[in-house]
Each structure stands twice: as C-alpha cells, then as structure tokens.
Design an enzyme around this catalytic site. Structure first.
Site, short mmCIF file in Angstrom:
data_model
loop_
_atom_site.label_atom_id
_atom_site.label_comp_id
_atom_site.label_asym_id
_atom_site.label_seq_id
_atom_site.Cartn_x
_atom_site.Cartn_y
_atom_site.Cartn_z
N PRO A 112 11.89 -61.53 21.98
CA PRO A 112 12.74 -61.99 20.85
C PRO A 112 14.02 -63.06 21.33
CG PRO A 112 12.91 -59.66 20.96
CD PRO A 112 12.03 -60.07 22.26
N GLU A 113 13.72 -64.10 20.47
CA GLU A 113 14.62 -65.23 20.86
C GLU A 113 15.70 -65.37 19.66
OE1 GLU A 113 12.38 -68.75 21.80
OE2 GLU A 113 10.62 -67.41 22.62
#
Ligand SMILES: [Zn+2]
Length: 276
Positions: free
Chosen positions: A2-3
């Site tokens: 996840p960014e």
C-alpha cells in the site's frame, strides 16, 4: 505494498467510521502487530475508553488523534489493509488487531505477511518516533520544483531509488514511482542529480498527476487482492497502470515493450524507448 493513494483511500473511508466514536474493546491476535509499542500492554490500555478524533495521513502512515493528546498510528507494511465490520462478525484470516467502537463496529488490521504495525504514542513518544524521519508528504506537501531540485542536487543514486526514499518524499512506493517516471518520460536509472530544471518540473507534475489519479481510482488492487478498501471493494487503478507490472507489454505511448530491471533490489518497469 500500500502506497499513498491506497492509504489515503483507506483514510477517507475510515474517518467517518471513527470520528467521534469511543473505543470499547481491543484485541491483538499477533504480537508482531504491536511490536513498536514499548510496553505491549499500553496498546489496549491507551485506546480503551478513548474518543477518536480526525484520521490523518503522513506518507504511508495513518494517524488518528485520541482525546488526551495521544495518537493511534497504523502502517500497512507490505500487504496490510484495514476493514470495518460489525462486532461479532467472524474475523478475516490474518486479522492481527481489532479495535471495537461504540457504534457496534470494529476496525481491523488484516495483514498476511505481518510487516504492518500499529502503535499508540504519547506526544513525547511520537516526537522521537520514526515518523519524524519522513520528508514532505508527496500529496499534501509536494515541494515546488526548485526545492525538489535542491533535494536531488548532487545525488548519484538512481532517481527511482530516491523516489522510494521516504526521507526525500513521503508516500511514494514502487508502483507510483514507476508510474510517475513513465509519465515524466524519465529513465528510472538516471542519477537524481542529473535531472535538469525542466526534467524536475516534469517529474513533479507527473508525481502530482499520478497520485491524484491513483487516489481518484481508490488505489491499486493487484491480482493478489492484498489491498482492498475498508468496505471490501477493490481499487481500480490497476487497469490504468502504464508501466508497473507490464513487462513485455506495449508502452501506451510508443508501443515499445515495457522492460523490467532490478534497481537497488526493487523491480522497476519502464519503457527504454520513450523514457530517457
Ligand atoms: Zn514508450
């Protein structure tokens, strides 16, 4: 992993569930989930009976204010996601921690690989935590071109590696770095310090546009579906990826085959024809 767009999407869906709610119960199902809590018992003790405030994001960290000045921090690591479900409903496999609310719902950290973590900090603990090492947030505080040029000046590391360095810019990870470099027509191998002012300006615009588009799509759920929105939907940016994960497929700009190189240990997808 996840960014920024995935964490921002998570934040936007979590906040209406959390804001103003009281914590009624805390379960930790895997000790690694709270490994940065200096005293593990503090995690539940500091949350139970507290009222939750706004949910903010810095880079890839979620930070929820608690009354009393404490901050509840979540980092999703490599494969974590958040879910909000009714209390009592069977928990998903790999649910590592669950925080029950007076709404009758429960916030869960689901994390197969356990690289994620959650911790509750007192103000003085937050002030000396790893969060203080973060550079400006790539979405909320994206530096102007001149400041970005200064940050890259003299750097011999590949621009791809510098984009992943959370001290330079907080929130960009492997997917959106490749996407921004493709949009900016810059090779990921270029030394950071070799970019001229016009190229830095292009890169800055590309980062901004890429993150905005990623957020608008709800982030990127890859084939493994490790990342999902808190309500269980998937993020749609995968269909719009230009470079990441597209090895051998035609570049959407020039039709050359997208190539995969390893740069500082990370897969990097790029077009050798139109990224210079
Ligand atoms: Zn191309």
């Amino acid at each position: 992993m996840p960014e920024l767009p995935e964490v921002e999407t998570t934040r936007r869906l979590l906040e209406p569930e959390l804001l103003g709610r009281w914590v009624t119960a805390v379960d930790v199902d895997h000790p690694r989930a709270i490994r940065y809590q200096p005293q593990p018992a503090d995690f539940a003790a500091r949350l139970i009976g507290r009222r939750l405030g706004h949910v903010e994001r810095r880079g890839k960290y979620l930070m929820t204010a608690l009354d009393g000045g404490m901050t509840w921090v979540v980092h999703l690591g490599m494969s974590g996601r958040m879910a909000v479900r009714p209390i009592g409903e069977a928990r998903q496999i790999h649910c590592r921690a669950a925080v029950g609310l007076d709404s009758g719902r429960e916030v869960r950290l689901i994390d197969p690989r356990t690289f994620g973590h959650t911790v509750v900090f007192l103000p003085d603990e937050l002030a000396v935590s790893s969060l203080t090492d973060l550079g400006p947030d790539a979405h909320l505080e994206l530096p102007r071109s001149r400041a970005l040029s200064a940050a890259l000046h003299g750097r011999t590391a590949p621009i791809k590696a510098l984009l992943l360095d959370q001290r330079v810019l907080a929130g960009v990870g492997n997917i959106y770095a490749d996407e921004a470099l493709h949009r900016a027509r810059l090779s990921p191998h270029r030394a950071g310090g070799s970019l001229d002012a016009e190229e830095v300006g292009r890169l800055r615009r590309a980062i901004k546009e890429t993150l905005r588009a990623g957020i608008a799509a709800g982030g990127t759920s890859l084939e493994d579906m490790a990342y999902l929105l808190p309500d269980g939907r998937s993020g749609d940016y995968r269909m719009r990826l230009r470079a990441y994960g597209r090895e051998g497929e035609p570049c959407r700009r020039c039709a050359a085959a997208i190539r995969r190189d390893i740069i500082r240990g990370r897969s990097s997808f790029w077009c050798p024809d139109c990224q210079r």
